[in-house]
Design an enzyme around this catalytic site. Structure first.
Site, PDB file in Angstrom:
ATOM      1  CE  LYS A  25      -3.962   0.004   2.227  1.00  0.00           C
ATOM      2  NZ  LYS A  25      -3.866  -1.184   3.023  1.00  0.00           N
ATOM      3  NE  ARG A  94      -6.034   3.083   4.074  1.00  0.00           N
ATOM      4  CZ  ARG A  94      -6.577   2.942   2.860  1.00  0.00           C
ATOM      5  NH1 ARG A  94      -7.729   2.328   2.724  1.00  0.00           N
ATOM      6  NH2 ARG A  94      -5.979   3.427   1.787  1.00  0.00           N
ATOM      7  N   GLY A 103      -7.905  -7.524   4.383  1.00  0.00           N
ATOM      8  CA  GLY A 103      -8.794  -7.711   5.519  1.00  0.00           C
ATOM      9  C   GLY A 103      -8.183  -8.413   6.706  1.00  0.00           C
ATOM     10  CG  MET A 105      -2.459  -7.477   9.323  1.00  0.00           C
ATOM     11  SD  MET A 105      -0.798  -7.151   8.735  1.00  0.00           S
ATOM     12  CE  MET A 105      -1.059  -6.898   6.990  1.00  0.00           C
ATOM     13  NE  ARG A 338      -5.889  -4.701  -2.785  1.00  0.00           N
ATOM     14  CZ  ARG A 338      -6.371  -4.939  -1.586  1.00  0.00           C
ATOM     15  NH1 ARG A 338      -5.566  -4.951  -0.537  1.00  0.00           N
ATOM     16  NH2 ARG A 338      -7.663  -5.170  -1.402  1.00  0.00           N
ATOM     17  CG  HIS A 454     -14.007 -10.588   4.595  1.00  0.00           C
ATOM     18  ND1 HIS A 454     -14.386 -11.863   4.977  1.00  0.00           N
ATOM     19  CD2 HIS A 454     -12.701 -10.468   4.930  1.00  0.00           C
ATOM     20  CE1 HIS A 454     -13.361 -12.464   5.530  1.00  0.00           C
ATOM     21  NE2 HIS A 454     -12.324 -11.655   5.524  1.00  0.00           N
ATOM     22  CB  SER A 762       9.650 -44.009 -11.368  1.00  0.00           C
ATOM     23  OG  SER A 762       8.605 -43.103 -11.061  1.00  0.00           O
ATOM     24  CB  CYS A 829       5.501 -41.807 -10.077  1.00  0.00           C
ATOM     25  SG  CYS A 829       6.130 -43.151  -9.052  1.00  0.00           S
ATOM     26  CE1 TYR A 849       8.202 -40.087 -14.909  1.00  0.00           C
ATOM     27  CE2 TYR A 849      10.158 -40.551 -16.223  1.00  0.00           C
ATOM     28  CZ  TYR A 849       9.188 -40.964 -15.329  1.00  0.00           C
ATOM     29  OH  TYR A 849       9.190 -42.250 -14.848  1.00  0.00           O
TER      30      TYR A 849
END
Length: 881
Positions: A25, A94, A103, A105, A338, A454, A762, A829, A849
């Protein structure tokens, strides 16, 4: 050390690149000021001051002096004095962390009021009602945030005052009513704290600053950081800013706007506002806001300026912007900008559209999309063929559809979810204190609030279906449910929330799979261009294989053959095999299973035409195929033609104290080679049959739980012998590979020897994590969350690979294995194959992979692209959705 940075009238000490010091902010307020936008002047106290305060337990040395100097500078710019009874300067205080935590803090508005300054403001504004309304709001907010008076006491008194006066809205209370309310509010503070409300603006200011610092460690903020993986040590900045007022009358307003639709990504101005209101009214859902386009009719000049400002900010930041604004007597002020939180669908569309508009490159588009957020794209939707009964309608705040049982309390939502009960959290409106219940719920429904409330913002961030502003429902905890048009929907009843359409439906309505957009496929095609790491899917059925391939899988990394044994009547043949007294009896039973498995493999080969398919031989111990319940044992004994005592004795004989490390995997194949023979024959016969139909088959046979090279060598001898038998019988050959699943520490440290027999490794990181850490995944729930919460482990090692322990052994195995066989193919895997941070680790150590569940394939593809781009130094902070 410097703690305070000032901004006013086109000059700012900071800029947008100073988020870690000034918070998001503060950095953006400085940036907007620098580019000449109308920002109320103020100053930012750095996150370093917060960290010092939390570390030492008191304000850092020199902070008071810097704040005092900045306050004098602010007074000079505004032409008003803080605490002046004639023309007072009022400020907002703020929070603002480096990473957005909406929301979570605390904020205090209208700071600087007392019985003297309110008279001065009333005279200056020529509007006593406005002044006393601001004073009332200040005591209510400061009392709750700083003095920790339960907020419901203020709200109850406000509602009682409106009922007594026969009015519905706060704006209908006149100045005299508000004066009365102020006295009642002060009495509430005295009753709960034992002290009078502080009248000295300086005391108020420092109380607010410390409260914002402390809010970094509130339960809701800590929980939010854990869910969203925000570092604990960032701290929050504090922004002290001159107040501007949207509650000065019908020529004043406050609102929230987005430069694009955060739900769909559509390029249209989106948002909401309220006339004669302050910002808290919009996000709290206290009054139903108006769509932003209505501002064009009410305040046309401010609207046009706002549209131009939004366009300028989006081009400047090259991303969707979430803005807060206030209009005071028709003059626009920008309070915040923001990167806007958005749904995953919107994030993909916005990223691709920004490429098309020339604002960003494909590389930036790929890096802006957080891999984990792609899961949200796979939201289910209401089955269009399903009959539905609509219960209520509201605003479609967050897309997707989910069913669950009604709960009204967030704690109850957590409790029921922990025992596997799907729940829908239903609230009048949500507050940050409800966050843990929102996390636990399948979906959220609120009676009040708008698209920027909110509930809406938090649900979109978590990818949960959400409907807000369902005005016809009345949530009444005392009635144990909610009512609509006289109908009570009791706690525990099933409802379905359709967050895409804003509908609430009766009962548990069927849902269907989502449709992926053209923008999604374009973004993923860019990701595929940048990544090196292959991505396969774990699939046990042709349907799973087709789904994985549709999501972009390049083969199957794990096909678990035991899952096929549980389908239909096959379990009977398996049990017959287990009950057989000799090898020949087992062979006869297995002969019944072979054609069934062959058909399964043919379906999977066809679904993966042209891609490799890794098939794991039977892994679990035999007792898992037998019942444990006494009644089931008696039923099976009758079906199999044996006595119940005989079957019970067999079950008991096969039972193991620690089956995870017992007679399973290759050990079972060695003691019962006929099992390996039958499975190998089914694979090779299916491969030949598929190849004859023109399917390109690449079978990879994987032997599980190998800890010694001799285990693999003997199992390979069986597989190679059966392969030659099938090729001789059919007159046709198929290329195949034999490898092993690395799940044991001994296999990792002797990988060079094992690689002499294995053509691929694997890593089964689920079991490897258990064997390396000595933790049973099934029993870890009693202590592992505590380990993570207290920092023993940074993450659950069964979700994100433990690089220091498990990861180090994986690295050793890769290095040793390739030292013996240069062309050794290496993959993973376990469940870690779909975890973004684990995928990045796999890229870094050179795996070929990763393999994961079908729905995680897009996540792995994007994470692999991030890993490759990070390797060449390209990093962009992914936008949270």
């Amino acid at each position: 050390m410097r703690y305070v940075y000032f901004f006013a009238d086109g000059h700012a000490d900071g800029n947008k690149d100073m988020k870690h010091l000034l918070g998001g902010k503060g950095a953006n307020l400085a940036e907007m000021t620098r580019v000449g936008l109308p920002v109320p002047p103020g100053f930012t106290i750095t996150t370093e001051a917060c960290r010092a305060y939390l570390r030492e337990g008191h304000l850092p040395h020199g902070l008071r002096e810097e704040v005092e100097q900045a306050l004098r500078q602010l007074e000079s710019v505004r032409g008003r004095r803080f605490g002046d009874p004639q023309d007072p300067l009022l400020v907002s205080v703020r929070s603002g962390a480096a990473l957005s935590m909406p929301g979570m803090m605390d904020t205090i508005l209208n700071l600087g009021f007392n019985d003297r300054t309110v008279t001065g403001l009333a005279a200056q504004a020529r509007n006593p009602r406005f002044a006393y309304d601001c004073y009332r709001r200040f005591i209510q907010m400061y009392g709750g945030v700083v003095l920790r008076v339960p907020r419901e006491h203020f709200e109850q008194r406000l509602q009682a005052k409106k009922r007594a006066r026969g009015v519905s809205h706060d704006t209908e209370l006149d100045a005299d009513m508000l004066r009365e309310l102020l006295h009642e509010y002060r009495a509430i503070v005295r009753e709960h704290t034992g002290h009078d409300f502080p009248d000295d603006p300086q005391d108020q200011l420092w109380g607010a600053i410390e409260a914002v610092f402390r809010s970094w460690n509130t339960e809701r903020a800590i929980h939010y950081r854990r869910v969203h993986r925000v570092p604990e040590d960032l701290g929050t900045a504090v922004n002290v800013q001159s107040m501007v007022f949207g509650n000065l009358g019908e020529d004043s307003a406050t609102g929230v706007a987005f430069t694009r639709d955060p739900s769909t990504g559509e390029k249209r101005f989106f948002g909401e506002f309220l006339l004669n209101a302050q910002g808290e009214d919009v996000v709290a859902g206290i009054r139903d806001p108006l769509p932003i386009v209505a501002l064009r009719e009410r305040l046309p000049q401010a609207y046009e300026e706002l549209v131009a400002t939004c366009r300028r900010l989006e081009e400047h930041y090259r991303d969707l912007q979430d803005l807060e604004f206030t209009v005071e007597h028709s003059r626009l002020y920008m309070l915040q900008t923001r990167a806007g939180k958005r749904t995953a669908q919107a994030a993909v569309k916005i990223a691709v559209d920004l490429v098309d508009e020339g604002l960003i490159t494909p590389r930036e588009a790929v890096l802006r999309m957080a891999p984990e957020d792609l899961v949200h794209l796979l939201h289910r939707r209401i089955d269009p063929e399903a009959p539905v009964e609509e219960l209520a309608r509201g605003l479609p705040a967050s897309p997707g559809a989910a069913a669950g049982r009604v709960v009204l309390d967030p704690d109850e939502a957590v409790g029921r979810a922990e025992v596997g009960d799907p729940v829908i959290l239903v609230r009048q409106e949500t507050s940050p204190d409800d966050f843990h219940g929102m996390v636990a719920a399948q979906a959220i429904l609120t009676a009040r609030g708008g698209m920027t409330s909110h509930a809406a913002v938090v649900a979109r961030g978590m990818g949960k279906p959400c409907v807000v502003g369902a005005k016809d429902i009345d949530v009444d905890p005392s009635a144990q449910g909610f009512s609509i048009h006289g109908r009570l929907v009791a706690k525990g009843e099933w409802i379905t929330v359709d967050g895409s359409e804003g509908r609430v439906l009766v009962g548990c309505v069927p849902t269907v799979e989502p449709q992926l957009s053209e923008e999604f496929h374009r973004l993923m095609s860019w990701a595929d261009e940048f990544r090196r790491l292959g991505v396969r899917t774990n699939a046990d059925t042709p349907e799973d294989a087709r789904r994985g391939r549709a999501f972009g899988a390049e083969g199957i990394g794990l096909c678990r053959t035991e899952h096929m044994f549980f389908e239909g009547d096959r379990i009977d043949a398996v049990r017959e095999m287990i009950l057989a007294p000799d090898v020949e009896g087992r062979r006869r039973a297995l002969a019944k299973i072979q054609p069934m498995q062959r058909a399964d493999f043919e379906g999977i080969f066809e679904a993966m035409d042209g891609y490799p398919v890794t098939i794991r031989s039977l892994d679990p111990p035999l007792h898992e195929f037998l019942p444990a319940d006494p009644r089931e044992i008696e039923s099976l004994a009758e079906k199999m033609g044996v006595t119940a005592d005989h079957l019970r004795a067999l079950v008991e004989r096969l039972r193991e104290a620690n089956p995870m490390l017992g007679h399973r995997g290759c050990r079972l194949g060695l003691s019962h080679p006929e099992i390996t023979e039958v499975q190998a024959r089914a694979i090779f016969e299916a491969a030949v049959a598929s190849q004859r139909r023109g399917v390109h088959v690449y079978p990879e046979i994987m032997i599980p739980l190998v800890g010694h090279v001799e285990e693999l060598r003997r199992q390979r001898e069986v597989i190679d012998r059966v392969a030659e038998e099938v090729f001789g019988e059919t007159g046709e050959r198929v290329q195949y590979w034999v490898g092993t699943m690395i799940e044991l520490p001994r296999a990792c440290v002797t990988a060079d020897a094992i690689a002499e027999e294995a053509e691929f490794f694997s890593f089964g990181t689920n079991d490897l994590t258990q064997t390396v850490l000595g933790i049973s995944r099934d029993d870890a729930g009693t202590f592992l969350p505590f380990y993570v919460e207290t920092g023993i482990y940074g993450d659950d090692p069964f979700q994100t690979i433990d690089e220091e322990g498990v990861g180090r052994l994986v690295e050793i195995a890769v290095r040793e294995g390739r030292s013996a066989r240069q062309d050794l193919k290496v993959g993973i895997c376990g469940e870690h194959g779909g975890d973004p941070r684990s995928v990045i680790f796999c890229h870094r150590i050179g795996l070929d992979y990763v393999s994961c569940s079908p729905y995680r394939v897009p996540v792995a593809r994007l994470a692999a692209a991030h890993a490759a781009l990070a390797e060449v130094g390209e990093r962009i902070e992914a936008v949270a959705v």
